[in-house]
Every structure is written in structure tokens, then in C-alpha cells.
Scaffold this active site. Structure first.
Site, mmCIF file in Angstrom:
data_model
loop_
_atom_site.group_PDB
_atom_site.id
_atom_site.type_symbol
_atom_site.label_atom_id
_atom_site.label_comp_id
_atom_site.label_asym_id
_atom_site.label_seq_id
_atom_site.Cartn_x
_atom_site.Cartn_y
_atom_site.Cartn_z
ATOM 1 N N LYS A 11 0.929 -1.076 0.207
ATOM 2 C CA LYS A 11 -0.038 0.078 0.048
ATOM 3 C C LYS A 11 0.874 1.132 0.064
ATOM 4 O O LYS A 11 2.134 1.160 0.305
ATOM 5 C CB LYS A 11 -0.752 0.077 1.299
ATOM 6 C CG LYS A 11 -1.772 -1.170 1.072
ATOM 7 C CD LYS A 11 -2.824 -1.221 2.497
ATOM 8 C CE LYS A 11 -3.853 -2.247 2.230
ATOM 9 N NZ LYS A 11 -4.676 -2.185 3.682
ATOM 10 N N TYR A 51 -12.309 -2.645 -3.368
ATOM 11 C CA TYR A 51 -12.928 -2.860 -1.822
ATOM 12 C C TYR A 51 -14.231 -2.703 -1.972
ATOM 13 O O TYR A 51 -14.939 -2.382 -0.911
ATOM 14 C CB TYR A 51 -12.339 -1.795 -1.062
ATOM 15 C CG TYR A 51 -10.798 -1.777 -0.793
ATOM 16 C CD1 TYR A 51 -10.353 -2.699 0.085
ATOM 17 C CD2 TYR A 51 -9.794 -1.041 -1.144
ATOM 18 C CE1 TYR A 51 -9.068 -2.999 0.448
ATOM 19 C CE2 TYR A 51 -8.524 -1.249 -0.748
ATOM 20 C CZ TYR A 51 -8.089 -2.213 -0.047
ATOM 21 O OH TYR A 51 -6.768 -2.517 0.716
ATOM 22 N N PHE A 59 -15.844 3.662 6.979
ATOM 23 C CA PHE A 59 -14.447 4.070 6.557
ATOM 24 C C PHE A 59 -14.090 3.741 5.176
ATOM 25 O O PHE A 59 -13.118 4.126 4.682
ATOM 26 C CB PHE A 59 -13.289 3.220 7.337
ATOM 27 C CG PHE A 59 -13.531 1.816 7.253
ATOM 28 C CD1 PHE A 59 -12.965 0.894 6.088
ATOM 29 C CD2 PHE A 59 -14.200 0.937 8.200
ATOM 30 C CE1 PHE A 59 -13.161 -0.328 6.052
ATOM 31 C CE2 PHE A 59 -14.416 -0.520 8.003
ATOM 32 C CZ PHE A 59 -13.651 -0.990 6.915
ATOM 33 N N ARG A 87 -0.846 -14.734 4.096
ATOM 34 C CA ARG A 87 -1.730 -14.411 5.160
ATOM 35 C C ARG A 87 -0.768 -14.300 6.567
ATOM 36 O O ARG A 87 -0.857 -13.286 7.303
ATOM 37 C CB ARG A 87 -2.995 -14.937 5.370
ATOM 38 C CG ARG A 87 -3.854 -14.582 4.250
ATOM 39 C CD ARG A 87 -4.299 -13.005 3.885
ATOM 40 N NE ARG A 87 -5.358 -13.017 5.062
ATOM 41 C CZ ARG A 87 -5.961 -11.664 4.990
ATOM 42 N NH1 ARG A 87 -5.806 -10.798 4.264
ATOM 43 N NH2 ARG A 87 -6.881 -11.328 5.904
ATOM 44 N N THR A 93 -4.762 -8.091 10.366
ATOM 45 C CA THR A 93 -5.135 -6.787 9.858
ATOM 46 C C THR A 93 -4.862 -5.551 10.795
ATOM 47 O O THR A 93 -4.190 -4.785 10.276
ATOM 48 C CB THR A 93 -6.690 -6.760 9.503
ATOM 49 O OG1 THR A 93 -6.963 -7.979 8.882
ATOM 50 C CG2 THR A 93 -7.117 -5.550 8.716
ATOM 51 N N ARG A 104 3.280 -6.942 9.355
ATOM 52 C CA ARG A 104 2.591 -5.828 9.967
ATOM 53 C C ARG A 104 3.016 -5.889 11.308
ATOM 54 O O ARG A 104 3.138 -4.786 12.068
ATOM 55 C CB ARG A 104 1.041 -6.159 10.113
ATOM 56 C CG ARG A 104 0.533 -5.880 8.549
ATOM 57 C CD ARG A 104 -1.019 -6.253 8.518
ATOM 58 N NE ARG A 104 -1.607 -5.972 7.326
ATOM 59 C CZ ARG A 104 -2.629 -6.409 6.783
ATOM 60 N NH1 ARG A 104 -3.164 -7.480 7.475
ATOM 61 N NH2 ARG A 104 -3.080 -6.000 5.531
ATOM 62 N N ASN A 114 -1.633 0.092 7.271
ATOM 63 C CA ASN A 114 -1.136 -1.535 7.793
ATOM 64 C C ASN A 114 -0.254 -2.067 6.605
ATOM 65 O O ASN A 114 -0.001 -3.359 6.434
ATOM 66 C CB ASN A 114 -2.387 -2.182 8.199
ATOM 67 C CG ASN A 114 -3.496 -2.703 6.972
ATOM 68 O OD1 ASN A 114 -3.026 -2.352 5.956
ATOM 69 N ND2 ASN A 114 -4.322 -3.396 7.427
ATOM 70 N N HIS A 117 -1.792 -5.456 1.502
ATOM 71 C CA HIS A 117 -3.012 -6.262 1.260
ATOM 72 C C HIS A 117 -2.425 -7.705 0.751
ATOM 73 O O HIS A 117 -1.628 -7.678 -0.003
ATOM 74 C CB HIS A 117 -3.970 -5.647 0.400
ATOM 75 C CG HIS A 117 -4.942 -6.488 -0.175
ATOM 76 N ND1 HIS A 117 -6.011 -6.481 0.702
ATOM 77 C CD2 HIS A 117 -4.980 -7.292 -1.147
ATOM 78 C CE1 HIS A 117 -6.839 -7.542 -0.053
ATOM 79 N NE2 HIS A 117 -6.427 -8.045 -1.051
ATOM 80 N N GLU A 128 -9.038 -10.762 -7.501
ATOM 81 C CA GLU A 128 -8.020 -9.737 -7.482
ATOM 82 C C GLU A 128 -6.949 -9.625 -8.623
ATOM 83 O O GLU A 128 -6.640 -8.542 -9.210
ATOM 84 C CB GLU A 128 -7.309 -9.422 -6.233
ATOM 85 C CG GLU A 128 -8.369 -9.500 -5.175
ATOM 86 C CD GLU A 128 -7.835 -9.557 -3.499
ATOM 87 O OE1 GLU A 128 -8.681 -9.111 -2.680
ATOM 88 O OE2 GLU A 128 -6.939 -10.023 -3.215
#
Length: 150
Positions: A11, A51, A59, A87, A93, A104, A114, A117, A128
């Protein structure tokens, strides 16, 4: 050997903080193969598509704005159980709930910043990858494959 692919995106905060190389290194060191990578500035409509499942959340607007605030690095990784293991490499998250040693857990404090993704299921990964890599990815036989997989 049955393999799968996952979508991983660094990100804007991860790019701006210079974490791209360290993140790539973690996936490479695990033994996953990079099949596609590009840097891009995300347009609002594209972030909204990505998203879409969160569009009813309060948010959502801030998340879309954040994703458009700077360049992202989009990647497709391949390997045995890469979605699930990816993951684990990424961490929870909420960075404060992430274990040390995860991306993270090592690099983040705030939920809204964070760094990364990762697809949460094989089906979402396929969706995706199609969204972010409509041109497809590179397929080749990696020379290290025999040293990683039985």
C-alpha cells in the site's frame, strides 16, 4: 505439485516508507515465485472496485482516498498454499494484534496504515489478480523449484 496464486499489494505507506524490497524478500525467502509485479497510481474507481465488499462500511471513503494517495506495488505470488501462508507472513489486519516476525507486526502500528494487502482466499485471489493484472502474469519454470519442492 499443486500450486496456487495470490495477490499481494504494498500500500502507499509501505511504498513511501521504502519497505518494498524487504517485503519482496520475505516472500522470496519462503520459497514463493513472483509471477507479476508493477507499480501504479490507483484511480478512485479501481480502488472502489477492489474494496467493493467494504462499500457499506463507514471507513470506505477514507480507505479509497488512502489507496489513491500514492503509488502501490501490485504482485502475484505462486506456490503451495501461498494464500494461507501469505496471510501468515503478512500478519493480522490490526497491526497491534500481529505477531513479531510478520510484516505488520514488524512495520506497523495503525490499522489504517497497515502497509500491505493479501488475498484472503483462493477465490478472492483469482478475482483480485484479474482486476489488477488484466494483461496476465508471466509463467516460467523457476530454476530453484526442485530445491524448494519435493
Amino acid at each position: 505439485m499443486a500450486t496456487e496464486q495470490t495477490y499481494i499489494m504494498i500500500k502507499p505507506d509501505g511504498v513511501q516508507r521504502g519497505l518494498v524490497g524487504q517485503i519482496i524478500q520475505r516472500f522470496e525467502q519462503k520459497g514463493f515465485f513472483l509471477r507479476g509485479m508493477k507499480m501504479m497510481q490507483v484511480e478512485k474507481s479501481h480502488a472502489e472496485k477492489h474494496y467493493a465488499d467494504l462499500s457499506s462500511k463507514p471507513f470506505f471513503g477514507d480507505l479509497v482516498d488512502y489507496m489513491c494517495s500514492g503509488p502501490v506495488v501490485c504482485m502475484v505470488w505462486e506456490g503451495k498454499e501461498v494464500v494461507k501462508t501469505g496471510r501468515k507472513i503478512i500478519g493480522a489486519t490490526n497491526p497491534l494484534a500481529s505477531e513479531p516476525g510478520t510484516i505488520r507486526g514488524d512495520f506497523c502500528i495503525e490499522l489504517g496504515r497497515n502497509v500491505i494487502h493479501g488475498s484472503d482466499a483462493v477465490e478472492s485471489a483469482q478475482h483480485e489478480i484479474g482486476l489488477w493484472f488484466p494483461e496476465g502474469v508471466t509463467n516460467y519454470e523457476h530454476t530453484a523449484k526442485a530445491w524448494i519442492y519435493e
